[in-house]
Enzyme design. Structure first.
Site, PDB file in Angstrom:
ATOM      1  N   ARG A  48      16.624  31.063 -10.026  1.00  0.00           N
ATOM      2  CA  ARG A  48      17.426  29.998 -10.646  1.00  0.00           C
ATOM      3  C   ARG A  48      16.556  28.864 -11.172  1.00  0.00           C
ATOM      4  NH1 ARG A  48      21.259  29.544  -5.738  1.00  0.00           N
ATOM      5  NH2 ARG A  48      19.725  31.043  -4.974  1.00  0.00           N
ATOM      6  N   ASP A  78      14.507  30.593  -0.936  1.00  0.00           N
ATOM      7  CA  ASP A  78      15.428  31.121  -1.950  1.00  0.00           C
ATOM      8  C   ASP A  78      15.533  30.175  -3.142  1.00  0.00           C
ATOM      9  OD1 ASP A  78      17.142  32.952  -3.041  1.00  0.00           O
ATOM     10  OD2 ASP A  78      18.888  32.362  -1.860  1.00  0.00           O
ATOM     11  N   GLY A  79      15.798  30.749  -4.316  1.00  0.00           N
ATOM     12  CA  GLY A  79      16.073  29.933  -5.502  1.00  0.00           C
ATOM     13  C   GLY A  79      14.997  29.985  -6.577  1.00  0.00           C
ATOM     14  N   ASN A  80      14.016  30.862  -6.429  1.00  0.00           N
ATOM     15  CA  ASN A  80      12.961  30.959  -7.454  1.00  0.00           C
ATOM     16  C   ASN A  80      13.529  31.367  -8.812  1.00  0.00           C
ATOM     17  OD1 ASN A  80      11.224  30.504  -5.369  1.00  0.00           O
ATOM     18  ND2 ASN A  80      10.352  32.558  -5.301  1.00  0.00           N
ATOM     19  N   ASN A  89      15.758  43.507  -1.328  1.00  0.00           N
ATOM     20  CA  ASN A  89      15.069  43.102  -2.558  1.00  0.00           C
ATOM     21  C   ASN A  89      14.401  44.288  -3.280  1.00  0.00           C
ATOM     22  OD1 ASN A  89      13.970  39.886  -1.192  1.00  0.00           O
ATOM     23  ND2 ASN A  89      15.802  40.360  -2.386  1.00  0.00           N
ATOM     24  N   SER A 146      12.955  40.972   1.164  1.00  0.00           N
ATOM     25  CA  SER A 146      13.873  41.658   2.080  1.00  0.00           C
ATOM     26  C   SER A 146      13.965  43.155   1.751  1.00  0.00           C
ATOM     27  CB  SER A 146      15.272  41.034   1.976  1.00  0.00           C
ATOM     28  OG  SER A 146      15.891  41.414   0.764  1.00  0.00           O
ATOM     29  N   ARG A 193      24.016  31.504   3.880  1.00  0.00           N
ATOM     30  CA  ARG A 193      24.074  32.796   4.565  1.00  0.00           C
ATOM     31  C   ARG A 193      22.699  33.155   5.105  1.00  0.00           C
ATOM     32  NH1 ARG A 193      25.673  34.138  -0.874  1.00  0.00           N
ATOM     33  NH2 ARG A 193      23.840  34.599  -2.121  1.00  0.00           N
TER      34      ARG A 193
HETATM   35  C1  IPE Z   1      16.942  36.357   0.810  1.00  0.00           C
HETATM   36  O1  IPE Z   1      17.180  35.928  -0.478  1.00  0.00           O
HETATM   37  C2  IPE Z   1      15.642  37.097   0.882  1.00  0.00           C
HETATM   38  C3  IPE Z   1      14.443  36.299   0.685  1.00  0.00           C
HETATM   39  C4  IPE Z   1      14.380  35.017   0.495  1.00  0.00           C
HETATM   40  C5  IPE Z   1      13.213  37.045   0.707  1.00  0.00           C
HETATM   41  P1  IPE Z   1      18.065  36.775  -1.501  1.00  0.00           P
HETATM   42  O2  IPE Z   1      18.135  35.992  -2.749  1.00  0.00           O
HETATM   43  O3  IPE Z   1      17.536  38.152  -1.606  1.00  0.00           O
HETATM   44  O4  IPE Z   1      19.481  36.830  -0.751  1.00  0.00           O
HETATM   45  P2  IPE Z   1      20.949  36.945  -1.298  1.00  0.00           P
HETATM   46  O5  IPE Z   1      20.973  38.129  -2.238  1.00  0.00           O
HETATM   47  O6  IPE Z   1      21.258  35.671  -2.016  1.00  0.00           O
HETATM   48  O7  IPE Z   1      21.792  37.123  -0.083  1.00  0.00           O
HETATM   49  C1  IPE Z   2      13.725  34.006  -3.559  1.00  0.00           C
HETATM   50  O1  IPE Z   2      14.185  33.630  -4.809  1.00  0.00           O
HETATM   51  C2  IPE Z   2      12.572  34.989  -3.631  1.00  0.00           C
HETATM   52  C3  IPE Z   2      12.929  36.354  -3.233  1.00  0.00           C
HETATM   53  C4  IPE Z   2      14.078  36.732  -2.757  1.00  0.00           C
HETATM   54  C5  IPE Z   2      11.902  37.366  -3.382  1.00  0.00           C
HETATM   55  P1  IPE Z   2      15.232  34.498  -5.622  1.00  0.00           P
HETATM   56  O2  IPE Z   2      14.474  35.429  -6.514  1.00  0.00           O
HETATM   57  O3  IPE Z   2      16.222  35.138  -4.724  1.00  0.00           O
HETATM   58  O4  IPE Z   2      15.915  33.384  -6.495  1.00  0.00           O
HETATM   59  P2  IPE Z   2      17.437  33.275  -6.913  1.00  0.00           P
HETATM   60  O5  IPE Z   2      18.256  33.331  -5.659  1.00  0.00           O
HETATM   61  O6  IPE Z   2      17.722  34.440  -7.810  1.00  0.00           O
HETATM   62  O7  IPE Z   2      17.547  31.972  -7.618  1.00  0.00           O
HETATM   63 MG    MG Z   3      18.024  34.537  -4.039  1.00  0.00          MG
END
Ligand code: IPE
Ligand code: IPE
Ligand code: MG
Length: 251
Positions: free
Chosen positions: A33, A29-31, A77, A74, A203
């Site tokens: 941001r 997670d966090g790509n 997503n 997910s 979470r």
């Molecule tokens: C969880 O991250 C799903 C994946 C890393 C693929 P999300 O960014 O979708 O989750 P939430 O929305 O913060 O719960």
């Molecule tokens: C995780 O990074 C990758 C996927 C859920 C596909 P995010 O795209 O959820 O990055 P943030 O949480 O918005 O920073």
């Molecule tokens: Mg995320």
């Protein structure tokens, strides 16, 4: 406990320990941001994140992890803007194409869990191709959770078992936790020993709810594109120092 291992765990100190986790699962997670912090489009964050995937796959293989499950997309997503979903799908296809040789060279078997029929045809084809050509590899399983949601996996499991009961092939009294595990998308895979979630969110986001029952959880503030091999080794080291009691008492 050897203090040498506490300061700065390196590859050798992790491997010296006998306790290499069988199954590591990661919520990457966090790509978004990471990109926003740099005034870049979120998609740049996903591109950078896929580089981290390569390095963590490589390290896991070197360390001797048997199964690495990566939560890549997910069920929720799908509700993201269309251009982001499309970019993620395109990135997935290019990842699969570029990693094919690497997986063959390093004896890595690709597997995938999730509602794979919802993926675009091109992704399904690329995925099935690599799954099929790596199916006899024995070095490590790379398991991608794609279009994955634990609740839909549990619903699917209940339907399978209910169908078995209705047709008479399953007797109600023979339903055990093992039967439930065997009817999940993750089927024959062992439960994760470690779950890592990057980006500071505390979470589970609908990930492996059944399988995580006794998993050791690790949360880090680091955004996925910044997650390094060194931090991964640090987490593996912390895992080696934890005592897993499974509800019993220390021995
Ligand atoms: C969880 O991250 C799903 C994946 C890393 C693929 P999300 O960014 O979708 O989750 P939430 O929305 O913060 O719960
Ligand atoms: C995780 O990074 C990758 C996927 C859920 C596909 P995010 O795209 O959820 O990055 P943030 O949480 O918005 O920073
Ligand atoms: Mg995320």
């Amino acid at each position: 406990m050897n203090s040498k291992h506490i300061v700065s765990p390196d590859f050798d100190s992790i491997q010296e320990q006998t306790l290499i986790p069988t199954h590591v699962a990661i919520i990457m997670d966090g790509n978004g941001r990471w990109a926003q912090k740099r005034m870049l489009n979120r998609i740049k964050g996903h591109e950078q994140g896929s580089k981290t995937v390569r390095s963590i796959v490589e390290t896991s293989r070197e360390i001797g992890v048997n199964v690495l499950t990566l939560y890549a997309f997910s069920t929720e997503n799908w509700q993201r803007p269309k251009n982001e979903v499309n970019a993620l799908m395109t990135l997935l296809v290019s990842f699969l194409r570029s990693e094919e040789k690497n997986m063959l060279d390093n004896n890595i078997r690709l597997m995938s869990i999730g509602e794979l029929h919802r993926l675009p045809k091109e992704v399904q084809q690329a995925l099935n191709r690599v799954i099929s050509i790596t199916q006899y590899n024995t070095g490590m399983i790379l398991n991608l959770a794609l279009s994955y949601g634990s609740r839909s996996e549990l619903v699917d499991m209940v339907k399978k078992i209910a169908t078995g009961v209705k047709s008479g092939s399953i007797e109600i009294d023979t339903i055990t936790p093992e039967v439930i595990s065997a009817n999940l998308f993750s089927m024959n895979l062992p439960d994760p020993d470690i779950l890592i979630r990057t980006s500071g969110e505390m979470r589970i986001s609908n990930f492996m709810l059944w399988q995580l029952a006794y998993t050791e959880l690790f949360f880090t503030e680091t955004l996925w594109p910044d997650f390094t091999k060194e931090e991964y080794l640090q987490i593996l080291h912390s895992y080696q120092l934890r005592e897993r009691r499974y509800g019993t008492v220390s021995t």
